[in-house]
Design a protein around this motif. Structure first.
Motif, PDB file in Angstrom:
ATOM      1  N   ARG A 104       0.825  -1.221   0.000  1.00 25.08           N
ATOM      2  CA  ARG A 104       0.000   0.000   0.000  1.00 25.08           C
ATOM      3  C   ARG A 104       0.855   1.267   0.000  1.00 25.08           C
ATOM      4  NH1 ARG A 104      -4.625  -0.151   4.415  1.00 25.08           N
ATOM      5  NH2 ARG A 104      -5.257   1.641   3.164  1.00 25.08           N
ATOM      6  N   ILE A 105       2.197   1.076   0.006  1.00 25.54           N
ATOM      7  CA  ILE A 105       3.087   2.234   0.117  1.00 25.54           C
ATOM      8  C   ILE A 105       4.019   2.330  -1.089  1.00 25.54           C
ATOM      9  CG2 ILE A 105       4.777   3.389   1.621  1.00 25.54           C
ATOM     10  CD1 ILE A 105       3.898   1.361   3.811  1.00 25.54           C
ATOM     11  N   GLY A 106       4.128   3.532  -1.641  1.00 31.87           N
ATOM     12  CA  GLY A 106       5.124   3.791  -2.682  1.00 31.87           C
ATOM     13  C   GLY A 106       6.238   4.617  -2.071  1.00 31.87           C
ATOM     14  N   TYR A 107       7.485   4.382  -2.510  1.00 34.67           N
ATOM     15  CA  TYR A 107       8.620   5.063  -1.886  1.00 34.67           C
ATOM     16  C   TYR A 107       9.666   5.436  -2.925  1.00 34.67           C
ATOM     17  CZ  TYR A 107      13.070   5.188   0.750  1.00 34.67           C
ATOM     18  OH  TYR A 107      14.301   5.523   1.245  1.00 34.67           O
ATOM     19  N   LEU A 108      10.084   6.676  -2.866  1.00 33.28           N
ATOM     20  CA  LEU A 108      11.207   7.126  -3.695  1.00 33.28           C
ATOM     21  C   LEU A 108      12.329   7.575  -2.768  1.00 33.28           C
ATOM     22  CD1 LEU A 108      12.368   7.909  -6.530  1.00 33.28           C
ATOM     23  CD2 LEU A 108      11.477  10.196  -6.096  1.00 33.28           C
ATOM     24  N   PRO A 109      13.455   6.842  -2.745  1.00 36.26           N
ATOM     25  CA  PRO A 109      14.571   7.257  -1.875  1.00 36.26           C
ATOM     26  C   PRO A 109      15.212   8.548  -2.378  1.00 36.26           C
ATOM     27  CG  PRO A 109      14.928   5.044  -2.782  1.00 36.26           C
ATOM     28  CD  PRO A 109      13.755   5.625  -3.497  1.00 36.26           C
ATOM     29  N   GLU A 110      16.011   9.161  -1.502  1.00 33.79           N
ATOM     30  CA  GLU A 110      16.690  10.405  -1.889  1.00 33.79           C
ATOM     31  C   GLU A 110      17.672  10.128  -3.042  1.00 33.79           C
ATOM     32  OE1 GLU A 110      19.169  12.092   1.177  1.00 33.79           O
ATOM     33  OE2 GLU A 110      19.076  14.078   0.280  1.00 33.79           O
ATOM     34  N   ARG A 111      18.407   9.016  -2.930  1.00 31.40           N
ATOM     35  CA  ARG A 111      19.344   8.668  -4.001  1.00 31.40           C
ATOM     36  C   ARG A 111      19.063   7.242  -4.455  1.00 31.40           C
ATOM     37  NH1 ARG A 111      23.143  12.080  -1.073  1.00 31.40           N
ATOM     38  NH2 ARG A 111      23.370  10.428   0.461  1.00 31.40           N
ATOM     39  N   PRO A 112      18.039   7.079  -5.329  1.00 28.81           N
ATOM     40  CA  PRO A 112      17.697   5.709  -5.740  1.00 28.81           C
ATOM     41  C   PRO A 112      18.801   5.115  -6.597  1.00 28.81           C
ATOM     42  CG  PRO A 112      16.408   7.313  -6.997  1.00 28.81           C
ATOM     43  CD  PRO A 112      17.216   8.089  -5.996  1.00 28.81           C
ATOM     44  N   TYR A 113      18.986   3.796  -6.510  1.00 28.44           N
ATOM     45  CA  TYR A 113      19.969   3.164  -7.381  1.00 28.44           C
ATOM     46  C   TYR A 113      19.281   2.815  -8.691  1.00 28.44           C
ATOM     47  CZ  TYR A 113      23.845   0.708  -9.238  1.00 28.44           C
ATOM     48  OH  TYR A 113      24.875   0.358 -10.068  1.00 28.44           O
ATOM     49  N   LEU A 114      19.765   3.419  -9.759  1.00 30.04           N
ATOM     50  CA  LEU A 114      19.136   3.205 -11.061  1.00 30.04           C
ATOM     51  C   LEU A 114      20.089   2.406 -11.950  1.00 30.04           C
ATOM     52  CD1 LEU A 114      18.008   6.897 -11.314  1.00 30.04           C
ATOM     53  CD2 LEU A 114      16.441   4.991 -11.055  1.00 30.04           C
ATOM     54  N   TYR A 115      19.663   1.217 -12.352  1.00 34.90           N
ATOM     55  CA  TYR A 115      20.513   0.395 -13.235  1.00 34.90           C
ATOM     56  C   TYR A 115      20.469   1.019 -14.622  1.00 34.90           C
ATOM     57  CZ  TYR A 115      20.256  -3.002  -9.489  1.00 34.90           C
ATOM     58  OH  TYR A 115      20.336  -3.615  -8.281  1.00 34.90           O
ATOM     59  N   GLU A 116      21.590   1.639 -15.007  1.00 37.17           N
ATOM     60  CA  GLU A 116      21.545   2.459 -16.223  1.00 37.17           C
ATOM     61  C   GLU A 116      21.441   1.653 -17.514  1.00 37.17           C
ATOM     62  OE1 GLU A 116      26.246   3.278 -16.921  1.00 37.17           O
ATOM     63  OE2 GLU A 116      25.048   4.915 -16.109  1.00 37.17           O
ATOM     64  N   PHE A 117      21.695   0.338 -17.427  1.00 38.75           N
ATOM     65  CA  PHE A 117      21.585  -0.476 -18.650  1.00 38.75           C
ATOM     66  C   PHE A 117      20.139  -0.940 -18.884  1.00 38.75           C
ATOM     67  CE2 PHE A 117      22.898  -3.036 -15.067  1.00 38.75           C
ATOM     68  CZ  PHE A 117      21.947  -4.038 -15.054  1.00 38.75           C
ATOM     69  N   LEU A 118      19.253  -0.686 -17.916  1.00 36.87           N
ATOM     70  CA  LEU A 118      17.850  -1.068 -18.106  1.00 36.87           C
ATOM     71  C   LEU A 118      17.103   0.040 -18.848  1.00 36.87           C
ATOM     72  CD1 LEU A 118      16.831  -2.495 -14.595  1.00 36.87           C
ATOM     73  CD2 LEU A 118      17.466  -3.772 -16.649  1.00 36.87           C
ATOM     74  N   THR A 119      16.059  -0.346 -19.572  1.00 38.61           N
ATOM     75  CA  THR A 119      15.184   0.682 -20.157  1.00 38.61           C
ATOM     76  C   THR A 119      14.214   1.136 -19.067  1.00 38.61           C
ATOM     77  OG1 THR A 119      13.468  -0.889 -20.804  1.00 38.61           O
ATOM     78  CG2 THR A 119      15.256  -0.493 -22.402  1.00 38.61           C
TER      79      THR A 119
END
Ligand code: ATP
Length: 247
Positions: free
Chosen positions: A80-95
């Motif tokens: 029931r909860i959505g969360y965006l961290p301050e510095r999310p780890y984004l896998y840059e090779f993913l679309t």
């Protein structure tokens, strides 16, 4: 019922051999009204991220209780909860779309029913539908922030918690994030987001929680705060003069 209740949260980071312990959260208590938007504001280092990390048990508090919709954090309430961290780890090779799929799988395992529809809905909301097949390494900072928000709203949560969602964005990027949050407000979402700028709160929030040096200085509605203090600096000054807080 409150969407979130935090009572008596304390956190101390233990110092090293020659370092002092740091008591960074001091009896932090507040709650979020369901369906409302609450801003969590405080200067750099005041304890916002530490508080948010304690909510999800990424950091264990020394003491205190946390309840989402009256329940302790667990798998059921997490959906029931959505969360965006301050510095999310984004896998840059993913679309963009693959990034959402990764988060969907983390939440629902291999159950892919509804994914395509929800991904499309989220990407449309953050205006990234056309960029969904591009790798994240080709995204601008604003686009990365928006795909992070798409991830947070993917499961249509009832409560959205965003740690500094506007940080580092230019005025257009900030305006875009605010528009996305306004849309979520319209559908009745409870929103909680942090910022070190009171200005960010004024346009979006009904309620405010102000933290300074790990202590809650104010919790209540935003208009009352503005009429009493007008600015964070003024609030710190007034409370310091009252001797009410160690500000
Ligand atoms: N893992 C850690 N170990 C030791 N001290 C920490 C740790 N994490 C945070 N702190 C300290 O706790 C205090 C609160 O940090 P926190 O990141 O919660 O503040 P913040 O309000 O989110 O700041 P910002 O707006 O800069 O992100 C700071 O003094 C910080 O240096």
């Amino acid at each position: 019922m409150a969407a979130l209740t935090v009572e008596g949260l304390n956190k101390t980071f233990r110092g090293g051999l020659f370092e002092k312990d740091r008591h960074v959260l001091r009896d932090v208590s507040f709650s979020l009204r369901e369906g409302q938007t609450t801003g969590f504001v405080g200067s750099n280092g005041s304890g916002k991220t530490t508080t948010i990390k304690c909510l999800f048990d990424f950091i264990h508090p020394d003491s205190g209780t946390i309840r989402f919709f009256g329940q302790e954090i667990g798998n059921e309430v997490k959906t029931r909860i959505g969360y965006l961290p301050e510095r999310p780890y984004l896998y840059e090779f993913l679309t963009g779309e693959e990034f959402l799929k990764l988060h969907w799988n983390l939440c629902y395992g291999s159950v892919t029913k509804d994914f395509a529809e929800r991904a499309k809905e989220s990407l449309r909301k953050v205006d990234l539908l056309e960029a969904k097949d591009r790798r994240l390494r080709t995204y601008s900072k604003g686009m990365l922030q928006r795909v992070g928000i798409a991830q947070a709203i993917l499961t249509r949560p009832d409560l959205l918690i965003l740690d500094e969602p506007m940080s580092g964005l230019d005025p257009d990027g900030r305006a875009m994030v605010k528009d996305i949050l306004r849309e979520e407000q319209k559908r009745g979402m409870t929103l909680f987001f942090s910022s070190h700028l009171l200005q960010d709160m004024e346009e979006l929030c009904s309620d405010l929680v102000v933290i300074n040096k790990g202590q809650i200085l104010y919790k209540g509605d935003l208009p009352t705060f503005m009429s009493e203090f007008q600015s964070l600096e003024k609030a710190f000054q007034v409370l310091k003069n009252k001797g009410a807080m160690d500000v």
